[in-house]
Write an enzyme that holds these catalytic residues in place. Structure first.
Site, mmCIF file in Angstrom:
data_model
loop_
_atom_site.group_PDB
_atom_site.id
_atom_site.type_symbol
_atom_site.label_atom_id
_atom_site.label_comp_id
_atom_site.label_asym_id
_atom_site.label_seq_id
_atom_site.Cartn_x
_atom_site.Cartn_y
_atom_site.Cartn_z
ATOM 1 N N ARG A 46 0.853 -1.213 0.000
ATOM 2 C CA ARG A 46 0.000 0.000 0.000
ATOM 3 C C ARG A 46 0.874 1.243 0.000
ATOM 4 N NH1 ARG A 46 -1.306 2.075 4.536
ATOM 5 N NH2 ARG A 46 -1.855 0.160 5.625
ATOM 6 N N TYR A 98 -17.824 15.314 -15.373
ATOM 7 C CA TYR A 98 -18.204 13.911 -15.273
ATOM 8 C C TYR A 98 -19.179 13.735 -14.094
ATOM 9 C CZ TYR A 98 -17.876 9.013 -14.063
ATOM 10 O OH TYR A 98 -18.192 7.724 -13.723
ATOM 11 N N ASP A 170 -8.457 17.973 -14.265
ATOM 12 C CA ASP A 170 -8.809 16.632 -14.737
ATOM 13 C C ASP A 170 -8.573 16.648 -16.241
ATOM 14 O OD1 ASP A 170 -10.030 14.373 -15.754
ATOM 15 O OD2 ASP A 170 -11.647 14.355 -14.288
ATOM 16 N N LYS A 195 -9.089 5.425 -19.197
ATOM 17 C CA LYS A 195 -9.470 5.923 -20.519
ATOM 18 C C LYS A 195 -8.275 5.863 -21.480
ATOM 19 C CE LYS A 195 -13.481 6.902 -18.605
ATOM 20 N NZ LYS A 195 -13.543 6.214 -17.324
HETATM 21 N N1 PLP Z 1 -12.875 12.086 -14.803
HETATM 22 C C1 PLP Z 1 -13.458 11.979 -16.012
HETATM 23 C C2 PLP Z 1 -13.380 13.131 -16.959
HETATM 24 C C3 PLP Z 1 -14.130 10.819 -16.367
HETATM 25 O O1 PLP Z 1 -14.704 10.725 -17.579
HETATM 26 C C4 PLP Z 1 -14.186 9.742 -15.430
HETATM 27 C C5 PLP Z 1 -14.890 8.482 -15.752
HETATM 28 O O2 PLP Z 1 -15.577 8.374 -16.747
HETATM 29 C C6 PLP Z 1 -13.591 9.892 -14.177
HETATM 30 C C7 PLP Z 1 -12.925 11.077 -13.902
HETATM 31 C C8 PLP Z 1 -13.626 8.797 -13.152
HETATM 32 O O3 PLP Z 1 -12.711 7.809 -13.468
HETATM 33 P P1 PLP Z 1 -12.901 6.220 -13.139
HETATM 34 O O4 PLP Z 1 -14.087 5.759 -13.929
HETATM 35 O O5 PLP Z 1 -11.616 5.613 -13.566
HETATM 36 O O6 PLP Z 1 -13.153 6.115 -11.674
#
Ligand code: PLP
Length: 382
Positions: A46, A98, A170, A195
């Site tokens: 961890r 998101y 992000d 992604k």
């Molecule tokens: N940020 C964005 C722009 C996303 O599109 C997503 C998920 O679709 C996330 C964060 C969250 O990521 P995760 O699905 O890997 O938890």
């Protein structure tokens, strides 16, 4: 070094006993100590694991940051970052973001005394106006999900400096290949590595990079304390995916541009959101500040019945959540990825019952266009 080279060499052990070209999967929970008071540098997985560390060094190198961190998912990464804040702190957040991030902020962290204002972060004046005395951070999606609004990271960084705010980006939709937020003044980047970075629709992971060593220490404290770390197998898979990031992204963008141009001429398509089209409001900014326009497209059909028709009739393009992988995917944001956002907000933003989101993969663009064409046609005859 260019991003393509750095990416291809993630995990390459330059000094290694075996000469292995890729980092091994250190599938171990714990590490033997050589003697009392001594450590190999690893104690417990961890707190640190060599495979995960290779990935963490990789994302830091791609970003030009001082340190990287890998988590069990993008949401785990964002959750861990939220512990940097205290009761009473206020954050400014991209309004068109998101749905899972919105759910985390509004349904979980609100009850612990954090508050959030949702603003159009492609509008610098709106961001400036939202700053309050207790504002501590700006959390911005560089290219928003799902409406593909473009943030001026440099302009936003200037506001953050002025008001002493932490600038968290992000950058999931763009990746460090297309945009390096640290070069434009940001402090922390966060990724759903599930992604484009992992890139094969086979791994869920989250990545964070930090610019400043002192801040990185605090982020590490929370990564270890919260414990939502990425396991060694998934760390290895993510490294494996990241090596081909630039190749995949080049192909995906080329496909997306062709599909967006085709959609823009289709009689059954209404609004189309793709920053590579010259009439997109963020086109010029992106041309100046990014290496490409990405491979996400959102578009409206003309009639609500066509949503189901397209989701059911596309054959190569899968009806599935997520994005950024080699296989093309299509989703209906209003009821899937953004269902946790209030209906009035969705309607105001334009995330409506006509909007579809397309994640363009690496398939041949002619096949993808043919798939969309037949999906529209069959509906018209149904
Ligand atoms: N940020 C964005 C722009 C996303 O599109 C997503 C998920 O679709 C996330 C964060 C969250 O990521 P995760 O699905 O890997 O938890």
């Amino acid at each position: 070094m260019k991003v393509a080279t750095t990416a291809a060499h993630i995990g390459l052990e330059r000094v290694s006993r075996t000469g292995a070209v890729t980092v091994p999967i250190y599938q171990t929970a714990t590490f033997r100590h050589p003697a009392l008071g001594q450590s190999t540098g690893y104690d417990y997985s961890r707190s640190g694991n060599p495979t995960r560390q290779a990935l963490e060094e990789g994302i830091a190198a791609l970003e030009g940051g001082c340190r990287g961190f890998a988590y069990a998912s993008g949401m785990a990464a964002i959750t861990s970052l939220m512990f940097l804040f205290r009761q009473g702190d206020h954050l400014i957040v991209t309004e068109d973001l998101y749905g899972g991030s919105y759910r985390l902020f509004e349904k979980i962290f609100l009850q612990f005394g954090l508050s959030f204002s949702y603003v159009d972060t492609s509008d610098l004046a709106a961001v400036r106006e939202a700053v309050r005395p207790n504002t501590r951070a700006l959390f911005v999606e560089s290219l928003t999900n799902p409406l593909l609004k473009v943030a001026d990271i440099e302009g936003l960084s200037a506001i953050c400096k002025e008001h002493d705010l932490l600038h968290i980006v992000d950058n999931t939709f763009l990746t460090p290949y297309l945009l390096r937020p640290f070069d434009q003044g940001a402090d922390i980047t966060i990724y759903s590595g599930s992604k484009y970075l992992a890139g094969h629709n086979d791994t869920v992971c989250g990545l964070v990079a930090v610019k400043d060593p002192e801040l990185a220490e605090r982020v590490y404290f929370h990564q270890n304390g919260v414990g939502a770390v990425l396991g060694p197998q998934d760390s290895w898979l993510t490294i494996r995916g990241m090596k081909t990031l630039t190749l995949r992204m080049d192909r995906q963008q080329e496909n997306a541009q062709a599909i967006a141009e085709w959609l823009s001429k289709h009689p059954q398509v209404g609004k189309i959101y793709y920053p590579g089209l010259p009439d997109h409001p963020g086109h010029d900014l992106m041309k100046r500040s990014c290496k490409g326009f990405g491979a996400m497209i959102a578009f409206e059909v003309k009639r609500p019945e066509q949503i189901n028709q397209l989701l059911m009739k596309t054959k190569l393009i899968s009806f599935a959540e997520s994005l950024g992988g080699v296989e093309s995917l299509i989703t209906f944001p209003q009821v899937q990825t953004h269902a946790d956002i209030e209906p009035e907000t969705l309607e105001r933003l334009g995330i409506n019952n006509l909007l579809l989101r397309l994640s363009v993969g690496i398939e041949d663009k002619d096949d993808l266009i043919a798939d969309l064409a037949q999906a529209f046609e069959e509906g018209e005859h149904a």
